[in-house]
Design an enzyme around this catalytic site. Sequence first.
Site, PDB file in Angstrom:
ATOM      1  N   VAL A   1       0.846  -1.197   0.000  1.00  0.00           N
ATOM      2  CA  VAL A   1       0.000   0.000   0.000  1.00  0.00           C
ATOM      3  C   VAL A   1       0.885   1.252   0.000  1.00  0.00           C
ATOM      4  CG1 VAL A   1      -1.661   1.346   1.369  1.00  0.00           C
ATOM      5  CG2 VAL A   1      -1.912  -1.140   1.223  1.00  0.00           C
TER       6      VAL A   1
ATOM      7  N   ALA B   1       4.498   4.038   2.979  1.00  0.00           N
ATOM      8  CA  ALA B   1       4.025   2.808   2.336  1.00  0.00           C
ATOM      9  C   ALA B   1       4.165   1.664   3.330  1.00  0.00           C
ATOM     10  CB  ALA B   1       4.848   2.522   1.088  1.00  0.00           C
ATOM     11  N   LYS B   2       3.576   0.536   3.025  1.00  0.00           N
ATOM     12  CA  LYS B   2       3.746  -0.655   3.870  1.00  0.00           C
ATOM     13  C   LYS B   2       3.324  -1.869   3.066  1.00  0.00           C
ATOM     14  CE  LYS B   2       4.853  -1.481   8.257  1.00  0.00           C
ATOM     15  NZ  LYS B   2       5.733  -0.660   9.087  1.00  0.00           N
ATOM     16  N   GLY B   3       3.871  -3.012   3.436  1.00  0.00           N
ATOM     17  CA  GLY B   3       3.475  -4.245   2.761  1.00  0.00           C
ATOM     18  C   GLY B   3       3.392  -5.382   3.751  1.00  0.00           C
TER      19      GLY B   3
END
Length: 450
Positions: free
Chosen positions: A92, A137-139
């Site tokens: 994201v 962001a992050k995943g």
Amino acid sequence: MLKKKEKEAEFVYKKVPVSPDEIDIFKPTKERVLVKSNSFEMAKNQIDIVAEKMGLNENITKYLKKVERSLIVSIPIKMDDGNLEIFEGYRVHHSTVRGPGKGGLRFAPNVNLNEIKALATWMTWKCSLLNLPLGGAKGGICVDPTKLSKGELERLTRRYTAEIINIIGPDIDIPAPDINTNAQIMAWIMDTYSMNKGRAVPGVVTGKPIEIGGSVGRESATGMGLFYILEALCKKLNLNLKSSRVVIQGFGNVGGTIADILYEKGVKIIAISDIKGGLHAKEGLNVKELLKWRNKFRFLKEFNKNNYKFISNEDLLTLDCDILIPAAIENQITHSNANNLNCKIILEGANGPTTPEADEILNEKGVIIVPDILANGGGVCVSYFEYIQDIHSYFWTLDRINQELKKILVTTFDNVYYLSKEKNVSLRIAAYMIAISRLAKAIELRGIFP
Ligand code: GLU
């Protein structure tokens, strides 16, 4: 060899595992589960609270409550036993207004899109607060990595990277380690990306091994940062850190490092926990011994020492202490346990460990909370140093890393502290005010396309 071929012949499609995205590994009570599944609601709620205090433009508030893009991918993996498992992964981007997206990648059985959206949003605030030219962001992958072999873990990481390859890159979005991911996993991401581009691209991830463009001091950066911030706070409060009693929730990279640093400075760590529970000793734990145990046997539960009492994570949070460091996962301090907390300071090592309701209760009780986006900013700060070292192909010494880290964190802490005094708001609100106004200004200057 024959065995492998036989296995391949037996290759069967198994049902996609159901993602247990409502499970809170630290306390699966009904109430927690409810909060847990609403991490993004909590992140949006925090924006509303600060927007009101700042008198933020309504359109900007609306804008900030949306993520720029979310990608959901299926990751089919050929398991060692020949079966096919399909995992779900996410990446994201909350905001790339101030620069490329930046944020970790976590592997855990409770990972879900909502949580990743919240974590991406918090990364935007963190980078903006520290004034790094990066977005948020992050995943994550919904998986229990302890159940995978090394080969399965590598295939999972590489296939995930291939699936998200179009939205990562040194000038798009740069992943980094988070819960259950490490330098080796970053190396596999870097290699998969580089093979696809036909050249080595070290800047695609941070938290890599030093041998392939990683930075010294990155692994310990979050813990080191927590220490610099705590030191700065103690100075402001005239508090003697050495005579303080500390409780730490979480014994991974962040909890383990800050425990180690404090222990070496002679600070008493009276309790520390992992996912299964914690150890408590009024006279203080021997952190060095526990770290050795963790590296060999993983969980503290089996550690036997007569004067160490084994306690639950719930009980650990309510222990009488001076400083509580939640360094595990989000939603640990909620309206249901906030009133029972017995600490003077909360230093948020984890992202989002305190819900807004709990925040209000604790503020009223006079507990000083150093918010996640400030307290645990050391990790992304050294990630940024790694990123610029990769761009310049010129690497810094550990002394320089720690000096520059301390400079950024202490300056940011001072700014937050003074604003909180000036506006008579909590440290969290002050930190959010700085982060959001910086981002709002950038949005205003860039304008809305088209
Ligand atoms: N996962 C860490 C965090 O939540 C570090 C992120 C990064 O270095 O990009 O801050």
